[in-house]
Write an enzyme that holds these catalytic residues in place. Structure first.
Site, PDB file in Angstrom:
ATOM      1  N   GLU A   1      10.661 -11.992  14.246  1.00  0.00           N
ATOM      2  CA  GLU A   1      11.686 -11.275  15.018  1.00  0.00           C
ATOM      3  C   GLU A   1      12.894 -10.917  14.142  1.00  0.00           C
ATOM      4  OE1 GLU A   1      12.609 -13.597  18.490  1.00  0.00           O
ATOM      5  OE2 GLU A   1      10.646 -13.253  19.394  1.00  0.00           O
TER       6      GLU A   1
ATOM      7  N   GLU B   1       3.471 -15.264  20.529  1.00  0.00           N
ATOM      8  CA  GLU B   1       4.216 -16.255  21.300  1.00  0.00           C
ATOM      9  C   GLU B   1       4.278 -15.818  22.752  1.00  0.00           C
ATOM     10  OE1 GLU B   1       8.140 -17.596  20.154  1.00  0.00           O
ATOM     11  OE2 GLU B   1       7.708 -17.251  18.041  1.00  0.00           O
TER      12      GLU B   1
END
Length: 441
Positions: free
Chosen positions: A116, A262
């Site tokens: 990210e 995730e």
């Protein structure tokens, strides 16, 4: 009270609209009372789990997975992307030390380049991402591993500008040319896939007045119709994944497979985090696994763990097709993890967490401190001479302050507290002399 062994869901699979995929777990080591890596490897095998994603390249974990047949995704953390992007020699050394040294006995199947990296525009390694990916790939080519180990970089779902309705999914314009298109070209050229972190819980928490809980948890519900194409979705997760496909299609990259790296649902949260409970976490994770393993469909961070440190499940969910035979979608939580509260809390019951330095030697601590106060843009003013946290004037104290500042500004993401193995997360407020490390920015 016991901390939570951070083993959460990761869908390491080529995700298609109708075919069943495979399920793995994320393995994060948050806290100080966790079982050894070898015990965790045995636990994973006993549960039928054959895919694991690590947030680093911890040698103990890599050694523990040797000979188990478990396929691994390892991570080069955000703070190392600068070095990996600037020096090909660093990329060669990193691959040699963290991949070649263990492969093939430890079955590393992919490398996550950061995590990210463009979530927070003021603190990110975006401009280093693509050069780092290319340099690490060149190192894999050199060691003749490029055909068996894939590279990607997990993006946050927040990379989308629009996600509703699903058919109108689009990426944020400021990300498209600088990073997304170059990354998609790289993934296409190397035959890799896009990694994404998707948490429907966050959408539900912010919109619980319009999103039905049953819709978010894969339970029976009337569905939500996309007004643009008439497709009826029966789960928020499926709608979110289709929004990603729509965004990729709009850029003409719909040929790139998608891997969800995730996801999950918290078993506990703050008072304002609607829907965070053991029962809901069990329902979401269990129903999601059923969704992935059987196919079908229309075409708070500290509490996402699945196991306690004593390796007892936080709640019962299936991991294999065989386990699904007795699964009905409503799963009572398991009790007996050593505490009624699976997370260490500070004396005020706040449930907050901090990132502090490990005793790993001067060089690693100094390197992490330099990154945090430099490229990481942590707020290090308080540890300057004469400032309130300058004393105690020790490398450990200063590094802890800088690590924690970076960790808090990155939203307490698990991957933001690593610093090449020099840091770890605690859940009781630390003190260094008279200096208290802050939480939240």
């Amino acid at each position: 009270m016991a901390t939570l062994l951070y083993i959460s869901l990761v869908l390491l699979a080529f995700f298609s609209l109708t075919d069943g995929g495979s399920v793995g777990v994320n393995y994060g080591r948050l806290g100080g009372d966790l079982p050894s890596a070898f015990k965790v490897a045995k636990l994973l095998k006993s549960q039928g789990i054959d895919r694991v994603r690590m947030f680093d390249t911890d040698p103990a974990v890599l050694k523990s997975m040797s000979g188990t047949g478990i396929k691994l995704t390892v991570t080069i953390p955000n703070e190392l992307l600068y070095a990996a992007s600037r020096r090909q020699s660093f990329a060669y050394a990193w691959v040699r030390q963290n991949v070649v040294a263990y492969y093939p006995n430890t079955q590393i199947e992919s490398i996550a380049i950061g995590n990210e990296v463009f979530v927070f525009p003021k603190i990110n390694a975006t401009r280093f991402l693509i050069p780092a990916m290319k340099n690490i790939h060149q190192a894999l080519v050199y060691y003749k591993l490029d055909s068996v180990i894939k590279l990607s970089s997990p993006i946050a779902y927040s990379a989308l500008q629009n996600s509703y309705p699903s058919s109108s999914g689009s990426f944020k314009p400021e990300l498209i040319e600088p990073v997304l298109k170059p990354m998609f070209e790289f993934l296409r050229e190397t035959g890799s896939y896009l990694m994404v972190n998707a948490y429907p819980f966050f959408a539900y928490r912010s919109n619980s007045d319009v999103i039905a809980l049953d819709y978010a948890l894969f339970r029976e519900n009337p569905g939500v119709v996309d007004p643009n194409n008439g497709v009826r979705y029966f789960s928020l997760f499926d709608a979110q994944i289709d929004a990603l496909f729509a965004a990729m299609t709009a850029l003409k990259y719909d040929d790139i497979p998608l891997v969800v790296t995730e996801t999950g649902w918290p078993s506990k949260g703050d008072k304002n985090e609607t829907g965070a409970s053991l029962e809901n976490a069990a329902a979401y994770n269990g129903n999601l696994i059923k969704r992935v393993l059987t196919g079908g469909g229309p075409g708070s961070e500290r509490n996402y763990g699945l196991f306690y440190p004593n390796m007892v499940k936080v709640y019962n969910i299936p991991f294999t097709v065989e386990d699904l035979k007795n699964f009905r979608g409503e799963i009572p939580p398991v009790r007996g993890g050593g505490s009624s509260d699976p997370v260490k809390r500070g004396g005020n019951g706040s449930g907050r967490s901090w990132c502090v330095a490990k005793d790993v030697g001067k060089d690693k601590l100094q390197s992490g401190l330099d990154y945090a106060c430099g490229e990481g843009r942590a707020d290090c003013r308080a540890i300057q001479p004469g400032a309130k946290c300058y004393d105690p004037n020790t490398l450990e104290a200063h590094a802890s302050f800088a690590f924690n500042s970076y960790y808090q500004k990155m939203g307490r993401a698990a991957s933001a507290c690593d610093f090449d193995g020099a840091a770890y997360v605690i859940t009781e407020q630390p003190r260094f002399g008279k200096c208290e490390l802050p939480t939240g920015y």
